[in-house]
Design a protein around this motif. Structure first.
Motif, PDB file in Angstrom:
ATOM      1  N   UNK A   1       0.829  -1.204   0.000  1.00 52.67           N
ATOM      2  CA  UNK A   1       0.000   0.000   0.000  1.00 52.67           C
ATOM      3  C   UNK A   1       0.866   1.257   0.000  1.00 52.67           C
ATOM      4  N   UNK A   2       1.972   1.223   0.772  1.00 57.05           N
ATOM      5  CA  UNK A   2       2.877   2.379   0.809  1.00 57.05           C
ATOM      6  C   UNK A   2       3.513   2.613  -0.552  1.00 57.05           C
ATOM      7  N   UNK A   3       3.918   1.524  -1.210  1.00 54.74           N
ATOM      8  CA  UNK A   3       4.521   1.660  -2.541  1.00 54.74           C
ATOM      9  C   UNK A   3       3.500   2.177  -3.547  1.00 54.74           C
ATOM     10  N   UNK A   4       2.276   1.692  -3.456  1.00 53.52           N
ATOM     11  CA  UNK A   4       1.220   2.175  -4.349  1.00 53.52           C
ATOM     12  C   UNK A   4       0.943   3.658  -4.112  1.00 53.52           C
ATOM     13  N   UNK A   5       1.020   4.089  -2.831  1.00 53.71           N
ATOM     14  CA  UNK A   5       0.791   5.494  -2.513  1.00 53.71           C
ATOM     15  C   UNK A   5       1.856   6.406  -3.081  1.00 53.71           C
ATOM     16  N   UNK A   6       3.027   5.844  -3.373  1.00 52.45           N
ATOM     17  CA  UNK A   6       4.113   6.623  -3.981  1.00 52.45           C
ATOM     18  C   UNK A   6       4.169   6.421  -5.487  1.00 52.45           C
ATOM     19  N   UNK A   7       3.089   5.922  -6.062  1.00 46.72           N
ATOM     20  CA  UNK A   7       3.008   5.789  -7.509  1.00 46.72           C
ATOM     21  C   UNK A   7       3.557   4.495  -8.063  1.00 46.72           C
ATOM     22  N   UNK A   8       4.045   3.610  -7.195  1.00 44.06           N
ATOM     23  CA  UNK A   8       4.601   2.351  -7.671  1.00 44.06           C
ATOM     24  C   UNK A   8       6.071   2.483  -8.043  1.00 44.06           C
ATOM     25  N   UNK A   9       6.678   1.363  -8.408  1.00 42.99           N
ATOM     26  CA  UNK A   9       8.104   1.344  -8.735  1.00 42.99           C
ATOM     27  C   UNK A   9       8.357   1.848 -10.159  1.00 42.99           C
ATOM     28  N   UNK A  10       9.542   2.418 -10.359  1.00 43.87           N
ATOM     29  CA  UNK A  10       9.937   2.892 -11.693  1.00 43.87           C
ATOM     30  C   UNK A  10      10.367   1.686 -12.524  1.00 43.87           C
ATOM     31  N   UNK A  11       9.633   1.424 -13.587  1.00 40.99           N
ATOM     32  CA  UNK A  11       9.918   0.259 -14.428  1.00 40.99           C
ATOM     33  C   UNK A  11      11.292   0.399 -15.096  1.00 40.99           C
ATOM     34  N   UNK A  12      12.009  -0.690 -15.181  1.00 37.47           N
ATOM     35  CA  UNK A  12      13.333  -0.771 -15.807  1.00 37.47           C
ATOM     36  C   UNK A  12      14.419  -0.023 -15.032  1.00 37.47           C
TER      37      UNK A  12
END
Length: 291
Positions: free
Chosen positions: A202-213
């Protein structure tokens, strides 16, 4: 824990009463105050000691004094203002102050009178966050904190939602570390509102998720405690997606750091975090000073 039994209402200095005498020649007195010694001055009757006794007993005492002048008069007392019955609500609530107890009042009701715990918008977010720490809230009586849980009281548990006494103080401390800082290779590095039961995903989703690649999905660090002596935990988003990993429950004040696609030691992570957290702390202080 055995429930704390409620106590009967008794008159106290400062209480304002109205008096009505039903008789052949009835009369009323709209406002009479109990003085600092607990004495009520009643027309015809004179000084009557009422402090520390119930309304019924006070009526009986006045009735007894009235018998010298009116054998058939019936005394009726009413409480106009319970000014002698007050409790304080202090700390991180919307309306701290002193509140009169106009009858039996429980912990949850007193907190509601004060507007509940203080809330506000998290910086750079429209999300509301609580600033009052309900878990650490204490009801103080005669200088001693009662063994009750205020969250349980708010939920209606009668063992904890005890009746307030005059002079009680409900203290709601400010919630510290009420946000989770999420930094590293996430789309929107920021603070995410903390709540009990908040999970890493949930915390990661609140920060927009991970930067792909860019982000290392297999290496997410959770830093807990002071940076001078932190406890660092490693989690894998790859395992979470595959249903193999544990979705870690975050504690108040945790910092989440998403590493890049190269090896980060714990020292590397801490060195990256120190300037980021310093800027965040300075911004928070600036925001508080502007309020």
């Amino acid at each position: 824990m055995a429930p704390i039994p409620p106590e009967p209402f008794v008159l106290k200095p400062g209480d304002v009463l109205s008096l009505r005498i039903i008789s052949v020649t009835p009369f009323e007195v709209g406002r009479m105050s109990v003085d600092d010694l607990g004495v009520l001055y009643v027309p015809l009757v004179g000084a009557v000691q009422v402090g520390g006794i119930s309304m019924d007993v006070a009526e009986a005492r006045i009735q007894e004094g009235l018998r010298r002048f009116d054998k058939y008069g019936v005394v009726s007392l009413s409480l106009v203002e319970p000014a002698g019955h007050q409790a304080s609500v202090l700390g991180a609530v919307e309306k701290p102050g002193i509140y009169p107890l106009g009858g039996p009042t429980r912990v949850s009701e007193l907190l509601a009178k004060a507007g509940g715990t203080r809330v506000g918008e998290l910086e750079r977010s429209a999300e509301l966050i609580e600033y009052g720490d309900l878990e650490s809230t204490r009801l103080i009586r005669a200088g001693v904190a009662l063994p009750i849980s205020v969250p349980e009281a708010v939920m209606g548990n009668p063992r904890h939602d005890v009746q307030i006494k005059s002079g009680d103080v409900l203290y709601v401390p400010a919630l510290r570390g009420a946000a989770i800082a999420v930094y590293g290779d996430v789309r929107e590095p920021r603070s995410v509102p903390w709540r009990k039961g908040l999970r890493l995903s949930e915390a990661l989703a609140g920060a927009g998720g991970l930067v792909r690649n860019a982000a290392d999905y297999a290496d997410v660090r959770v830093i807990r405690g002071p940076l001078s002596k932190p406890r660092v935990y490693r989690a894998s988003v790859t395992d979470l997606i595959g249903g193999k990993g544990t979705d870690v429950e975050l504690a108040r004040g945790d910092v989440v750091f998403v590493t890049s696609h190269w090896y980060y030691t714990t020292t590397d992570v801490i060195q990256r975090l120190i300037p980021l957290l310093s800027v965040g702390a300075a911004a928070a202080v600036s925001t508080q000073l502007q309020r």
